[in-house]
Structure formats: structure tokens, C-alpha cells
Design a protein around this motif. Sequence first.
Motif, PDB file in Angstrom:
ATOM      1  N   GLU A  38       0.831  -1.203   0.000  1.00 13.51           N
ATOM      2  CA  GLU A  38       0.000   0.000   0.000  1.00 13.51           C
ATOM      3  C   GLU A  38       0.872   1.263   0.000  1.00 13.51           C
ATOM      4  O   GLU A  38       0.516   2.261  -0.621  1.00 13.51           O
ATOM      5  N   THR A  74       3.336   2.847  -3.622  1.00  7.44           N
ATOM      6  CA  THR A  74       2.353   3.135  -4.671  1.00  7.44           C
ATOM      7  C   THR A  74       2.963   3.126  -6.069  1.00  7.44           C
ATOM      8  O   THR A  74       2.262   2.882  -7.036  1.00  7.44           O
ATOM      9  N   GLN A 112       7.235   8.608   1.865  1.00 10.21           N
ATOM     10  CA  GLN A 112       6.113   7.763   1.445  1.00 10.21           C
ATOM     11  C   GLN A 112       5.396   7.175   2.659  1.00 10.21           C
ATOM     12  O   GLN A 112       4.168   7.088   2.672  1.00 10.21           O
ATOM     13  N   GLU A 159       3.335   9.946   4.201  1.00  8.56           N
ATOM     14  CA  GLU A 159       2.142  10.214   3.397  1.00  8.56           C
ATOM     15  C   GLU A 159       1.081   9.142   3.622  1.00  8.56           C
ATOM     16  O   GLU A 159      -0.104   9.441   3.766  1.00  8.56           O
ATOM     17  N   PHE A 160       1.494   7.895   3.645  1.00  2.71           N
ATOM     18  CA  PHE A 160       0.567   6.794   3.896  1.00  2.71           C
ATOM     19  C   PHE A 160      -0.122   6.983   5.243  1.00  2.71           C
ATOM     20  O   PHE A 160      -1.341   6.830   5.347  1.00  2.71           O
ATOM     21  N   ARG A 182      -0.550   9.777   6.954  1.00  3.56           N
ATOM     22  CA  ARG A 182      -1.457  10.936   6.897  1.00  3.56           C
ATOM     23  C   ARG A 182      -2.764  10.553   6.221  1.00  3.56           C
ATOM     24  O   ARG A 182      -3.847  10.925   6.684  1.00  3.56           O
ATOM     25  N   GLU A 183      -2.683   9.805   5.134  1.00  4.98           N
ATOM     26  CA  GLU A 183      -3.898   9.380   4.437  1.00  4.98           C
ATOM     27  C   GLU A 183      -4.735   8.456   5.306  1.00  4.98           C
ATOM     28  O   GLU A 183      -5.959   8.585   5.338  1.00  4.98           O
ATOM     29  N   ARG A 184      -4.090   7.553   6.029  1.00  4.04           N
ATOM     30  CA  ARG A 184      -4.821   6.653   6.922  1.00  4.04           C
ATOM     31  C   ARG A 184      -5.512   7.434   8.033  1.00  4.04           C
ATOM     32  O   ARG A 184      -6.629   7.139   8.401  1.00  4.04           O
ATOM     33  N   ALA A 231      -6.523  10.499   7.904  1.00  8.46           N
ATOM     34  CA  ALA A 231      -7.617  11.292   7.344  1.00  8.46           C
ATOM     35  C   ALA A 231      -8.891  10.467   7.160  1.00  8.46           C
ATOM     36  O   ALA A 231      -9.990  11.006   7.202  1.00  8.46           O
ATOM     37  N   THR A 232      -8.745   9.179   6.976  1.00  2.00           N
ATOM     38  CA  THR A 232      -9.914   8.324   6.768  1.00  2.00           C
ATOM     39  C   THR A 232     -10.503   7.822   8.075  1.00  2.00           C
ATOM     40  O   THR A 232     -11.534   7.171   8.064  1.00  2.00           O
TER      41      THR A 232
END
Length: 96
Positions: A71, A74, A84, A87-88, A90-92, A94-95
Motif C-alpha cells: 500500500e 504506490t 512515502q 504520506e501513507f 497521513r492518508e490513513r 484522514a480516513t
Amino acid sequence: MKNLLAALLLCCASTVTFAQAAPQGANPQRVQRMVAQLQSRFANANTTHDGKLTKEQAAAGMPMVASHFDEIDTQKAGYVTLPQIEEFMRERAATR
């Protein structure tokens, strides 16, 4: 598992980036310690000292990264970098 993932999330962000995404009331000293810990763990796992972790290096030194390696990678380059991973995470976050 969720607590470990949350701790890794806090560790992943750089101090400035984390300040933007950190929960209200987060202890800045604790955040700095966790960021330093992430950087240290990444550096220790990066046995080739090239700024890139292979899946094998991640498995040996950063098991949570290894478990989400595909994951995070990317670009399907066969390695991940500290940005990376950040970023992963931060995205997790946010969800959630």
C-alpha cells in the motif's frame, strides 16, 4: 493493533507536518520524541543507507511498514521512503 498504528502515525509525520495534522492538545515534546524514534527506526532498518527500505528491510526493522508495504509502495518500485511512509500514515489518519 489500533494503538500501535496510532503510535506509528504520530511517529511518521515530521514535526512541522505533524503540527498541521496532530490532534488538538497533542504534547509537542512527545510528538518530537516519536518523530525522532521513527527517523531512528527507519535509519536502523535502512541497512544499505540509501534512504530506501526494501520489503525485507522493513520486515526486519519496521514490521508495521512491512505489513502495509504494498500500500505504501504506490509506485511499485520495490522500496519505500520515509516521505512515502509519512504520506501513507497521513492518508490513513484522514480516513479515520
